[in-house]
Design a protein around this motif. Structure first.
Motif, PDB file in Angstrom:
ATOM      1  N   ARG A 106       0.847  -1.181   0.000  1.00  0.00           N
ATOM      2  CA  ARG A 106       0.000   0.000   0.000  1.00  0.00           C
ATOM      3  C   ARG A 106       0.891   1.241   0.000  1.00  0.00           C
ATOM      4  O   ARG A 106       1.717   1.437   0.890  1.00  0.00           O
ATOM      5  CB  ARG A 106      -0.895  -0.001   1.242  1.00  0.00           C
ATOM      6  N   TYR A 135      10.791  -3.152   9.835  1.00  0.00           N
ATOM      7  CA  TYR A 135       9.563  -3.758  10.339  1.00  0.00           C
ATOM      8  C   TYR A 135       9.007  -2.890  11.449  1.00  0.00           C
ATOM      9  O   TYR A 135       9.743  -2.348  12.280  1.00  0.00           O
ATOM     10  CB  TYR A 135       9.834  -5.158  10.883  1.00  0.00           C
ATOM     11  N   ARG A 144      -0.327  -7.514  12.279  1.00  0.00           N
ATOM     12  CA  ARG A 144       0.184  -6.640  13.334  1.00  0.00           C
ATOM     13  C   ARG A 144       1.636  -6.286  13.111  1.00  0.00           C
ATOM     14  O   ARG A 144       2.184  -5.427  13.790  1.00  0.00           O
ATOM     15  CB  ARG A 144      -0.014  -7.314  14.680  1.00  0.00           C
ATOM     16  N   HIS A 146       4.126  -4.962  10.153  1.00  0.00           N
ATOM     17  CA  HIS A 146       4.152  -4.368   8.806  1.00  0.00           C
ATOM     18  C   HIS A 146       5.588  -4.129   8.397  1.00  0.00           C
ATOM     19  O   HIS A 146       6.441  -3.778   9.234  1.00  0.00           O
ATOM     20  CB  HIS A 146       3.390  -3.056   8.771  1.00  0.00           C
ATOM     21  N   VAL A 148       7.508  -1.522   6.454  1.00  0.00           N
ATOM     22  CA  VAL A 148       7.252  -0.130   6.056  1.00  0.00           C
ATOM     23  C   VAL A 148       8.536   0.442   5.455  1.00  0.00           C
ATOM     24  O   VAL A 148       9.610   0.367   6.063  1.00  0.00           O
ATOM     25  CB  VAL A 148       6.797   0.724   7.248  1.00  0.00           C
ATOM     26  N   THR A 166       3.787   0.203   2.438  1.00  0.00           N
ATOM     27  CA  THR A 166       3.510  -0.656   3.592  1.00  0.00           C
ATOM     28  C   THR A 166       3.044  -2.025   3.122  1.00  0.00           C
ATOM     29  O   THR A 166       2.114  -2.128   2.323  1.00  0.00           O
ATOM     30  CB  THR A 166       2.436  -0.032   4.483  1.00  0.00           C
ATOM     31  N   PRO A 168       1.655  -5.362   4.875  1.00  0.00           N
ATOM     32  CA  PRO A 168       1.227  -6.056   6.104  1.00  0.00           C
ATOM     33  C   PRO A 168       1.638  -7.532   6.048  1.00  0.00           C
ATOM     34  O   PRO A 168       1.339  -8.226   5.076  1.00  0.00           O
ATOM     35  CB  PRO A 168      -0.297  -5.908   6.090  1.00  0.00           C
TER      36      PRO A 168
END
Length: 619
Positions: A106, A135, A144, A146, A148, A166, A168
């Motif tokens: 995302r 992370y 919980r 991600h 990033v 991002t 997940p």
């Protein structure tokens, strides 16, 4: 009930031993092979997990690069849009967003004033102008954890912006990775389940239980991977857990697991195969060995038959000799032995009769010598007390003589009618004193006769306290002349023992006299009696100089004495020990140089009218 009876022949035993050893070796080899196969399969499982770990690490590294790339491309697109808004830049941005969605990433543009800035500290480095990918552990959401990536767009002060990519690491991502690496993937933090690709609740519960251990989690925080296995229904699992570090320093466990069912099946099949092959080889070898043993054991059976005949007294039995091997040589030797044994047994019988006669003669001689030794020691003890008895008799005899002389002087040259009543009364007093001294002499002589009478071998129930007391009473006046006193401590209500009173008094007299002789300047003899379980004990202690260790171990040897020549026979303690042993007891000594010695006589308690240990019981 059916009972199985196995032959107990030598061949059967050898065959049984061989079969047993063969079975043991086969089982041991089977166990070793099974252990080798198990370790090999376990190593294969561990290698498979390590391969899964490497592939998972490659996948995560690839996703890190993709997220970083998408964030950087998004930042470039944002900067191009700021500089020149054209359709090419807009189309590139739309294509970039679509491509990132296909990969589950995302893309977002975050301004410095956005409230989401507080949700991911990784943005702070992006606002500082440094591209970052790491992370992040967040609350809620599809995953919980991600991944990033933040790339700075530009701007000044509060208008600074960052493009974030991002990814997940949720259930869908883990399921995709699970299909790629061939195993289940689970993310945990201590006992908290973050995300998993597994649909087995039992497996995830076991993972949480293992990794919630403080020891295991400490190893995870130190950066060490953990390999472990656990039993889970329906399939056992093997797991390798590796640590992941978040941007803010927290530790997340990435657990890769796979089923061990194939390993178990392979191990079971290998065990069955090895056991079958081992059993087949064992049966074949046992059959071959039984055949060979039967050929060897047949001559041994004939030897056994002949040996049994000899054992029954039928000497001269022989066995057939076949061939010239070791068994044939043994058979020939056996035949010669059987023929010579007949003559030897006749000679042995003659010697046995002669030896029995000699043994009986020596036994009678030894018994006579033992009785003589007892008598010699008794006479020696009498000699030791003779001087004291003479002194004891001398005192009352001197008194009797004195009173007699006084009476003679009183009656000399006088007529009876000339005596006054006072003189007659004094004369009666003289005669009363003479009578009392005469009784004293009689008592001393009776005690002497009682001690000196010929001993017998008869046993009867005796009181330990009475025998010790009579011995001390007999020796008291004599030992008082040497400043030796007694202190007694009798245990009341002692049970009787079977014994000979005169012999035991001889033992006690010898011990008391030895104690007195150990104290030439006077001292105290402590005499104690007591019961210890089923034994009676009489203890005689002195306050003399003690016995040196080199002499203590020889005090019971016959003819051993430390007294000058002519003052001791060296038989006292030896005879005393012999008497005590004939009573079923024992005598011991303990001594400390400078403090004194203690002799202890131990005798068995008599129960009722049981037979005496030795000798005869008085009717």
């Amino acid at each position: 009930m059916i009972s199985l009876r196995f032959p107990r022949t030598l061949g059967a035993r050898i065959a049984g031993l061989f079969a047993f050893l063969l079975v043991v070796v086969t089982v041991a080899v089977s166990v070793l092979i099974r252990e080798f196969v198990r370790r090999d399969l376990e190593k294969g499982t561990r290698d498979s997990l390590l391969n899964m770990q490497d592939r998972m690490a490659d996948s995560l590294e690839r996703n890190r690069r993709e997220a970083s790339l998408f964030a950087e491309l998004g930042a470039q697109a944002e900067r191009s849009e700021q500089n020149a808004a054209d359709r090419g830049s807009a189309m590139f941005q739309v294509t970039l967003v679509e491509e990132s969605r296909l990969r589950g990433i995302r893309l977002e543009t975050v301004a410095s004033g956005d409230s989401r800035e507080l949700q991911a500290t990784v943005l702070q480095r992006g606002f500082a102008g440094m591209p970052t990918v790491d992370y992040v552990l967040v609350k809620g959401g599809a995953g919980r954890v991600h991944l990033v990536a933040a790339a700075p767009v530009g701007g000044i002060e509060r208008d600074r912006r960052v493009v974030t990519a991002t990814l997940p690491l949720g259930r869908e991502f883990l399921r995709k990775e699970s299909r790629a690496i061939g195993g289940e993937v689970t993310l945990l933090q201590r006992g908290d389940m973050l995300a998993t690709s597994s649909s087995c609740f039992g497996c995830t519960s076991c993972l949480r239980q293992v990794l919630s251990s403080p020891e295991q989690w400490r190893r995870m925080e130190e950066g060490h991977p953990i390999y472990f296995t656990f039993e889970c229904n329906p399939e056992p699992q093997a797991v390798v857990a590796v640590p992941l570090r978040t941007f803010d320093g927290q530790t997340v466990a990435l657990a890769l697991s796979r089923s061990r069912l194939n390993e178990r099946n392979a191990l079971r099949n290998a065990t069955i195969a090895v056991a079958g092959i081992g059993a087949s080889i064992t049966v074949a070898l046992v059959c071959i060995f039984l055949f060979l043993v039967s050929r060897v054991v047949r001559p041994l059976r004939e030897l056994t038959r002949a040996a049994s005949a000899i054992a029954e007294g039928r000497y001269g039995e022989t066995v057939p000799v076949r061939g010239d091997d070791e068994v044939a040589v043994l058979s020939g030797t056996f035949n010669r032995m059987s023929m010579s044994m007949d003559n030897a047994m006749r000679e042995i019988s003659d010697w046995n009769r002669l030896l029995e006669t000699r043994v009986e003669e020596k036994k009678r001689e030894l018994e006579e010598v033992h009785l003589r030794m007892i008598e010699v020691e008794r006479l020696a003890a009498m000699g030791q007390v003779a001087a004291g008895i003479a002194h004891e008799l001398n005192n009352p005899l001197s008194g009797m003589m004195g009173y007699s002389e006084l009476g003679i002087e009183l009656f000399r040259d006088r007529k009876p009618e000339s005596f006054t009543p006072q003189e007659l009364a004094r004369m009666r007093g003289y005669f009363d004193n003479i009578c009392g001294l005469t009784r004293r002499c009689r008592d001393i002589i009776l005690d002497m006769l009682k001690f000196a009478r010929q001993p017998t071998e008869e046993f009867s129930l005796q009181s330990l306290n009475d025998l010790v007391g009579e011995t001390l009473a007999f020796l008291e006046n004599q030992l008082r002349q040497g400043n030796v006193t007694f202190r007694t401590e009798y245990s009341p209500a002692l049970p009787p023992f079977q014994g000979n009173a005169l012999q035991m008094q001889q033992v006690f007299t010898n011990l008391v006299m030895n104690a007195a002789q150990a104290m030439p300047g006077g001292g105290v003899v402590f005499v104690r009696t007591r019961r210890s379980g089923e034994r009676l004990e009489a203890e005689f202690s002195d306050t003399g100089s003690g016995i040196p260790p080199e002499i203590l171990r020889r005090v019971f040897d016959p003819f051993f004495t430390t007294k000058p020549v002519g003052e001791g026979t060296g038989l006292g303690l030896s005879v005393s020990r012999s008497i005590v042993m004939r009573h079923g007891g024992e005598i011991s000594v303990s001594s400390a140089v400078g403090k004194g010695s203690t002799f202890t006589v131990v005798l068995p308690v008599s129960h009722g009218n049981s037979a005496a240990p030795h000798g005869k019981e008085k009717a």
